[in-house]
Design a protein around this motif. Structure first.
Motif, PDB file in Angstrom:
ATOM      1  N   GLU A  83      64.728   6.735  54.074  1.00  0.00           N
ATOM      2  CA  GLU A  83      65.553   6.299  54.692  1.00  0.00           C
ATOM      3  C   GLU A  83      64.682   3.962  54.353  1.00  0.00           C
ATOM      4  OE1 GLU A  83      68.454   5.558  55.994  1.00  0.00           O
ATOM      5  OE2 GLU A  83      68.725   7.715  55.843  1.00  0.00           O
ATOM      6  N   GLU A  84      63.499   4.059  54.583  1.00  0.00           N
ATOM      7  CA  GLU A  84      62.846   2.973  53.832  1.00  0.00           C
ATOM      8  C   GLU A  84      62.140   3.889  52.250  1.00  0.00           C
ATOM      9  OE1 GLU A  84      59.527   2.320  56.494  1.00  0.00           O
ATOM     10  OE2 GLU A  84      60.755   2.180  58.284  1.00  0.00           O
ATOM     11  N   VAL A  85      62.509   2.373  51.372  1.00  0.00           N
ATOM     12  CA  VAL A  85      61.840   2.926  50.294  1.00  0.00           C
ATOM     13  C   VAL A  85      60.627   1.241  50.066  1.00  0.00           C
ATOM     14  CG1 VAL A  85      63.687   3.676  49.003  1.00  0.00           C
ATOM     15  CG2 VAL A  85      63.183   1.098  49.351  1.00  0.00           C
ATOM     16  N   PRO A  86      60.177   2.078  48.677  1.00  0.00           N
ATOM     17  CA  PRO A  86      58.451   0.747  48.508  1.00  0.00           C
ATOM     18  C   PRO A  86      58.945  -0.672  48.611  1.00  0.00           C
ATOM     19  CG  PRO A  86      58.935   2.581  47.093  1.00  0.00           C
ATOM     20  CD  PRO A  86      60.039   3.033  48.056  1.00  0.00           C
ATOM     21  N   PRO A  87      58.400  -1.648  48.551  1.00  0.00           N
ATOM     22  CA  PRO A  87      59.002  -3.246  48.108  1.00  0.00           C
ATOM     23  C   PRO A  87      58.503  -2.919  46.449  1.00  0.00           C
ATOM     24  CG  PRO A  87      56.653  -3.014  48.658  1.00  0.00           C
ATOM     25  CD  PRO A  87      57.389  -1.345  49.299  1.00  0.00           C
ATOM     26  N   LYS A  88      59.694  -3.895  45.707  1.00  0.00           N
ATOM     27  CA  LYS A  88      60.036  -4.270  44.405  1.00  0.00           C
ATOM     28  C   LYS A  88      58.624  -5.766  43.734  1.00  0.00           C
ATOM     29  CE  LYS A  88      64.196  -2.342  43.500  1.00  0.00           C
ATOM     30  NZ  LYS A  88      65.146  -3.123  42.991  1.00  0.00           N
ATOM     31  N   GLU A  89      58.550  -6.137  44.966  1.00  0.00           N
ATOM     32  CA  GLU A  89      58.254  -7.438  44.295  1.00  0.00           C
ATOM     33  C   GLU A  89      56.320  -7.188  45.556  1.00  0.00           C
ATOM     34  OE1 GLU A  89      60.526 -10.517  44.855  1.00  0.00           O
ATOM     35  OE2 GLU A  89      61.500 -10.412  42.835  1.00  0.00           O
ATOM     36  N   PRO A  90      55.391  -7.752  44.873  1.00  0.00           N
ATOM     37  CA  PRO A  90      54.939  -8.864  43.700  1.00  0.00           C
ATOM     38  C   PRO A  90      54.825  -7.847  42.832  1.00  0.00           C
ATOM     39  CG  PRO A  90      53.453  -9.304  44.473  1.00  0.00           C
ATOM     40  CD  PRO A  90      54.061  -7.909  45.522  1.00  0.00           C
ATOM     41  N   ILE A  91      55.658  -7.908  41.713  1.00  0.00           N
ATOM     42  CA  ILE A  91      55.007  -7.666  40.252  1.00  0.00           C
ATOM     43  C   ILE A  91      53.816  -8.232  39.364  1.00  0.00           C
ATOM     44  CG2 ILE A  91      56.113  -6.647  37.805  1.00  0.00           C
ATOM     45  CD1 ILE A  91      59.402  -6.455  39.479  1.00  0.00           C
ATOM     46  N   PRO A  92      52.509  -7.589  39.171  1.00  0.00           N
ATOM     47  CA  PRO A  92      51.715  -8.532  38.491  1.00  0.00           C
ATOM     48  C   PRO A  92      52.193  -8.316  36.986  1.00  0.00           C
ATOM     49  CG  PRO A  92      51.199  -6.505  39.264  1.00  0.00           C
ATOM     50  CD  PRO A  92      52.586  -6.787  39.676  1.00  0.00           C
ATOM     51  N   GLU A  93      51.924  -9.575  35.658  1.00  0.00           N
ATOM     52  CA  GLU A  93      52.178  -9.668  34.909  1.00  0.00           C
ATOM     53  C   GLU A  93      51.305  -9.829  34.389  1.00  0.00           C
ATOM     54  OE1 GLU A  93      55.540 -12.146  33.465  1.00  0.00           O
ATOM     55  OE2 GLU A  93      56.473 -11.542  35.860  1.00  0.00           O
ATOM     56  N   VAL A  94      50.592  -9.038  32.887  1.00  0.00           N
ATOM     57  CA  VAL A  94      49.564  -8.909  31.775  1.00  0.00           C
ATOM     58  C   VAL A  94      49.988  -9.788  30.290  1.00  0.00           C
ATOM     59  CG1 VAL A  94      47.439  -7.560  31.579  1.00  0.00           C
ATOM     60  CG2 VAL A  94      47.728  -7.972  33.756  1.00  0.00           C
TER      61      VAL A  94
END
Length: 466
Positions: free
Chosen positions: A332-343
């Motif tokens: 029912e619950e899913v992990p968040p999609k953000e923030p996405i670190p960029e390198v």
């Protein structure tokens, strides 16, 4: 019938398959070429291996300043790529082990119906059935008008890492992440490098202060950068590539190089996979449209990874794969999609999380910008390859003092940025970051230092307390 069929064995595909198998589901994974997809075979892994070699060579040279003289012979351009290919193979074999509990099909896949996938293999055509389908077909390199890949002289990133040896000279079309990473590494290994960028600055998706530092280092390494310019013509004669560079002002010049590398973007692998047979909707830019749970508009069909649109990053693909698999498993619950670190793995490294200063200003968000220099970081004085021009920058929400963005340019940025990503995700404030005790001497100290500075109580940099 399978519980799930996953199309594509790249970062999103194999992670989704492994996750589903861990739940006890019967899973099929279809991959047309190599497990690991773009990242493992032609992107993240081989490029970082190349960058590591360039860094090692630089460190060996810097040791002379510390009293250790190491004899450095000629760079063996073929052995470098041989070593990189071994790195790729090890990574690919690791993935093969991970999916050992999954039925692996080697071939081209396309949707026949909502529950049927056609697999075209060497042995012939086969139809497999599944209750759920995850599309993780990724992207392909994009060409530029009038210049097509030939795999020998005009290369994509895939072609580049299939070469027998590193070229002695290269013109890179595109001053984005791929262009500056490979350009920086190749120049440090002795390759003559040209970068042509159509916009006013390189890596223009980030703040100007980031671009200016990377530009400075590229020039220091001998890279010739042409901004506001395009490549209009490429001709090959007697094994030499002649490329015409035309500026926005209409000025033109020709350069002779061994190879041309096109690094201007990607196109989505949504053609020829049968989306039209089941009615899966795509965006006008070509990627598959999904909701927060990775579902397409067709109930039992999901999509994950690059094929769902930007940012095109392996770790974004991992997260989307986990979400899709967990939803199929009944979560029912899913992990968040953000923030996405960029390198960006240039020298110096760049790490970005959350909103940038430029984007905050464009959105008219009331923010406080706090910037702390690498020149004030004791740990950076102890290393052979310093990055004194670097900085850590926090974008802080004006009213709450909550961290909403962060940028790091300098040594270890690729590791440190995750602390700022955690701060953003957990809605931490300047005060929260300032209360942590950071070991000395470390690069992590910067995080506490910049937080204290933002609170008006600087420690290792001069400034009046407020």
């Amino acid at each position: 019938m399978y519980d799930a069929i996953v199309i594509g064995g790249g970062p999103a595909g194999y992670v989704a398959a492994v996750r589903l198998a861990s739940y006890g589901f019967k899973v099929a994974l279809v991959e047309r070429r190599y497990l690991g997809g773009e990242c493992t075979n032609w992107g993240c892994i081989p490029s970082k291996a190349l960058i590591e070699i360039a860094h090692g060579l630089s460190i060996a040279k810097q040791l002379r300043r510390a009293g250790i003289n190491i004899g450095i012979g000629e760079v063996n351009r073929s052995k470098i790529l041989e070593w990189i290919k071994r790195v790729v193979l090890r990574s690919r074999e690791g993935i093969k082990y991970l999916v050992s509990d999954v039925d692996l099909y080697e071939g081209e896949a396309s949707l026949k119906s909502r529950n049927e996938v056609i697999v075209r293999r060497r042995e012939g055509r086969e139809v497999i059935e599944g209750k759920n389908i995850i599309i993780a077909t990724g992207t392909e390199p994009s060409e530029i008008p009038g210049v097509r890949f030939d795999g020998k002289y005009v290369l994509s990133n895939r072609d580049f890492f299939e070469l027998k040896e590193i070229p002695s000279s290269v013109l890179i079309v595109g001053g984005g992440i791929i262009g500056v990473e490979l350009g920086s590494a190749l120049a440090r290994l002795g390759t003559e490098v040209y970068i042509v960028e159509i916009l006013d600055r390189i890596i223009s998706m980030y703040d100007p202060d980031v671009s200016s530092i990377i530009m400075k280092y590229l020039k220091r390494f001998g890279v010739k950068v042409y901004l506001r310019s395009t490549v209009k013509r490429v001709e090959v004669s007697d094994g030499v590539v002649r490329a015409r560079i035309v500026s926005r002002d209409g000025e033109s010049m020709d350069v002779n190089v061994e190879k041309v590398l096109i690094a201007v973007g990607r196109k989505y692998n949504t053609k020829g996979i049968g989306l039209e047979n089941v009615g899966v909707k795509t965006h006008e830019r070509g990627y598959i449209i999904v909701d927060e749970r990775q579902k397409t508009n067709v109930g039992n069909i999901y999509a994950a990874g690059d094929v769902t649109g930007p940012p095109l990053l392996a770790h974004k693909a991992y997260r989307e794969a986990i979400i899709a698999a967990d939803v199929i498993a009944g979560a029912e619950e899913v992990p968040p999609k953000e923030p996405i670190p960029e390198v960006i793995y240039t020298t110096p490294e760049v790490g970005v999380a959350g909103i940038t200063e430029l984007k905050a200003k464009e959105a008219k968000i009331n923010v406080q910008i706090v910037k702390y220099p690498y020149a004030a970081v004791p740990r950076d004085y102890t290393v052979l390859e310093r990055t004194p021009e670097g900085f850590i920058k926090l974008i802080v929400e004006g009213s709450t003092k909550r961290i909403i963005g962060g940028v790091i340019v300098g040594n270890m940025a690729s590791e440190l940025i995750h602390v700022l990503a955690l701060a953003i995700q957990k809605r931490l404030t300047l005060k929260d970051l300032s209360e942590v005790i950071y070991a000395h001497p470390t690069y992590s100290e910067m995080i506490g230092e910049v937080a204290h500075l933002g609170l008006g109580k600087p420690i290792h940099i001069k400034g009046q307390h407020t």
